[in-house]
Design a protein around this motif. Structure first.
Motif, PDB file in Angstrom:
ATOM      1  N   GLY A 178     -35.624 -21.844 -11.636  1.00 35.41           N
ATOM      2  CA  GLY A 178     -35.929 -21.747 -13.048  1.00 35.41           C
ATOM      3  C   GLY A 178     -36.477 -20.376 -13.403  1.00 35.41           C
ATOM      4  O   GLY A 178     -36.602 -19.477 -12.554  1.00 35.41           O
ATOM      5  N   LEU A 179     -36.777 -20.210 -14.676  1.00 39.18           N
ATOM      6  CA  LEU A 179     -37.305 -18.963 -15.203  1.00 39.18           C
ATOM      7  C   LEU A 179     -38.434 -19.303 -16.163  1.00 39.18           C
ATOM      8  O   LEU A 179     -38.375 -20.312 -16.849  1.00 39.18           O
ATOM      9  N   GLY A 180     -39.445 -18.430 -16.194  1.00 39.53           N
ATOM     10  CA  GLY A 180     -40.524 -18.630 -17.155  1.00 39.53           C
ATOM     11  C   GLY A 180     -41.582 -19.599 -16.667  1.00 39.53           C
ATOM     12  O   GLY A 180     -41.699 -19.868 -15.467  1.00 39.53           O
ATOM     13  N   ILE A 181     -42.306 -20.174 -17.627  1.00 41.46           N
ATOM     14  CA  ILE A 181     -43.537 -20.910 -17.289  1.00 41.46           C
ATOM     15  C   ILE A 181     -43.298 -22.176 -16.459  1.00 41.46           C
ATOM     16  O   ILE A 181     -44.211 -22.681 -15.843  1.00 41.46           O
ATOM     17  N   HIS A 212     -31.873 -14.421  -8.234  1.00 43.92           N
ATOM     18  CA  HIS A 212     -31.371 -15.715  -8.704  1.00 43.92           C
ATOM     19  C   HIS A 212     -32.450 -16.533  -9.415  1.00 43.92           C
ATOM     20  O   HIS A 212     -33.652 -16.280  -9.264  1.00 43.92           O
ATOM     21  N   ARG A 221     -41.354 -22.468 -13.803  1.00 44.60           N
ATOM     22  CA  ARG A 221     -40.838 -22.205 -12.453  1.00 44.60           C
ATOM     23  C   ARG A 221     -41.181 -23.403 -11.551  1.00 44.60           C
ATOM     24  O   ARG A 221     -42.306 -23.880 -11.540  1.00 44.60           O
ATOM     25  N   TYR A 281     -37.359 -19.101 -21.828  1.00 43.85           N
ATOM     26  CA  TYR A 281     -38.561 -18.378 -22.274  1.00 43.85           C
ATOM     27  C   TYR A 281     -39.026 -18.813 -23.655  1.00 43.85           C
ATOM     28  O   TYR A 281     -40.148 -18.512 -24.036  1.00 43.85           O
ATOM     29  N   SER A 289     -41.323 -24.902  -5.337  1.00 41.83           N
ATOM     30  CA  SER A 289     -40.309 -23.995  -4.784  1.00 41.83           C
ATOM     31  C   SER A 289     -40.645 -23.553  -3.357  1.00 41.83           C
ATOM     32  O   SER A 289     -39.741 -23.411  -2.530  1.00 41.83           O
TER      33      SER A 289
END
Lengths: 413, 64
Positions: free
Chosen positions: A353-356, A349, A358, A67, A362
């Motif tokens: 990834g996480l945040g911008i 899960h 991603r 983040y 996917s």
């Protein structure tokens, strides 16, 4: 296929806390044990390899860095002997060499929005019949062999074929793509000059394909990018080529690894395999659990300026690995984190990834994974790791089986 | 009971749309939003809770 002289400039790892190396073959083979040990001791490992690299292994720290675009740049996302800061002609932040994965705010969002619609769930769902036919062809090609390699004869061909069709690249170049993917993602510990050679070959290949699309326009993602605009201007050829490199590299090894790891689990856990064969309604939770437990992708960041991260003195241009697979095994975030439960209903899960940042692909990755597992177990309801054969795992930031010899004990064909 | 998607947090993981397509839809960018005014019929309450509990970005909330 490129032919790099595969020689690491580093020796074997003796201490995972102070001198880890994600390209050491024992890293991916023993990843879950290594992360678990580090979680209890560090939880930020460090190595001077690759010009100073950090490895946080808790969900909390991985989440925080993902983040924090103020202190951490995406300019470099593959930790290797060549750093973005070493390359005089590299495209600087906020664009980077393969937008939008190498881009930082505010440019990142504008570059990402160009590609998002093509990878939205509704657009991607239309690919399902084609992916299913492809899986069935690959299974048919295995014929009646008792032992098949589920990685090299099945998993690896699925994302290669799909991305070639999306980009409008020659499908017969699959082996060439896999060579590039290997050079970029696995041959990370070679002398810097060797690594630069591989990138030049990749750039030249993509430039040739782009030129062919300029000369002979058609309805595919390459021409879509050539026609796209940012800030009312056409994308530069550098931007087009960089985005194509992203789609080509990021979609192949990753999805192949997720399919391979899921089949590895089913080959080594007969109870889960039987449950899934008997009860296909478990598929949605099983797929998310495979993504959690065997998340293939560790991303990376570059430290923008000297920064003290929870007591760790990070220096400008240091690398930071973001092991989403380690975050997914953190017992602070997940109950029974090291157990694979194919009916796990609560599963927040971070495989994509996480945040911008991603994972842009996917929806495609998840579709390919689900269809591949469905078709494989439908054709082969009983299989196990072939006796006397060895499973070979990848090296580097993408974790999955590169050779997965399985013995087929039952087939429906 | 209502569901809400915080647009500033949603990154398009799509978990809610997969779990509860009766409650969530996605836009052209792949980002989620609550269908209609977000009201959850009693028989969908469990799905709403699962959507909240599976969002990697903590972007979904339930308003009683």
């Amino acid at each position: 296929m490129t032919t790099l002289d595969e020689k690491s400039i580093y020796g074997p790892v003796t201490n995972w806390q102070t001198d880890f190396d994600h390209a050491d073959p024992s890293y991916n083979e023993n990843a879950h044990e290594i992360w678990s040990e580090l979680r209890g001791t560090c939880p930020v490992a460090h190595t001077e390899r690759y010009g100073n690299t950090w490895l946080p292994v808790t969900h909390e720290y991985v989440h925080e860095i993902a983040y924090d675009t103020e202190h951490f740049s995406s300019r470099g996302v593959v930790v290797a002997t060549v750093k973005p800061s070493d390359l005089p002609d590299a495209i600087p932040a906020p664009i980077g060499g393969a937008p939008p994965i190498t881009s930082d705010p505010p440019f990142h969002q504008d570059a990402r929005r160009i590609l998002l619609p093509a990878f939205s769930p509704k657009m991607i769902d239309e690919w399902e019949p084609e992916i299913r036919i492809l899986c069935r062809e690959l299974i048919a090609d295995m014929k009646a062999a008792d032992v098949v390699d589920a990685a090299t004869q099945f998993a690896q061909h699925i994302p290669v074929n799909v991305i070639a069709r999306m980009l409008g690249f020659p499908p017969e170049d699959g082996a060439v793509f896999r060579g590039f993917v290997h050079d970029v993602l696995e041959a990370i510990n070679l002398a810097p000059g060797k690594r630069a050679e591989a990138f030049m070959a990749l750039d030249a290949y993509v430039a040739k394909q782009v030129q062919d699309h300029i000369d002979n326009p058609r309805d595919d993602l390459t021409n879509f990018l050539l026609n796209a605009k940012i800030y009312d201007q056409p994308l530069s050829l550098q931007h087009v080529g960089g985005s194509i490199i992203l789609l080509l590299i990021a979609g192949i090894d990753t999805t192949w690894s997720a399919i391979g790891s899921s089949l590895w689990h089913l080959a080594t856990n007969p109870v889960d395999r039987r449950r899934l064969v008997d009860n296909p309604a478990l598929m949605p939770t099983a797929i998310e659990e495979f993504l959690r437990a065997y998340a293939p992708v560790t991303m990376a960041r570059v430290v923008k300026d000297d920064y003290n991260f929870h007591g760790n003195e990070m220096k400008q241009n240091d690398w930071v690995l973001l092991p989403f697979p380690a975050a997914n095994r953190d017992p602070e975030e997940f109950e029974n984190a090291d157990q694979v439960l194919i009916d796990r209903e609560v599963n927040r899960h971070a495989a994509f990834g996480l945040g911008i940042h991603r994972c842009l692909g996917s929806n495609l990755a998840r579709l390919e994974l689900r269809v591949a597992v469905e078709e494989f177990i439908a054709a082969f309801p009983d299989f196990e790791i072939a006796p006397d054969e060895v499973v070979k795992w990848s090296v580097g930031q993408i974790r999955g089986p590169r050779e997965l010899p399985v013995r087929i004990n039952a087939r429906t064909l | 009971m209502k569901v809400q998607v915080d647009q500033s947090k949603c990154q398009g993981h799509n978990r809610c749309y997969a779990i509860a397509p009766e409650l969530f839809d996605v836009d052209d960018m792949g980002n989620a939003f609550a269908i209609g005014d977000g009201v959850v019929e009693p028989h969908l309450a469990e799905k709403a809770r699962l959507a909240v509990a599976n969002c990697p970005e903590y972007a979904i909330s339930i308003v009683e």
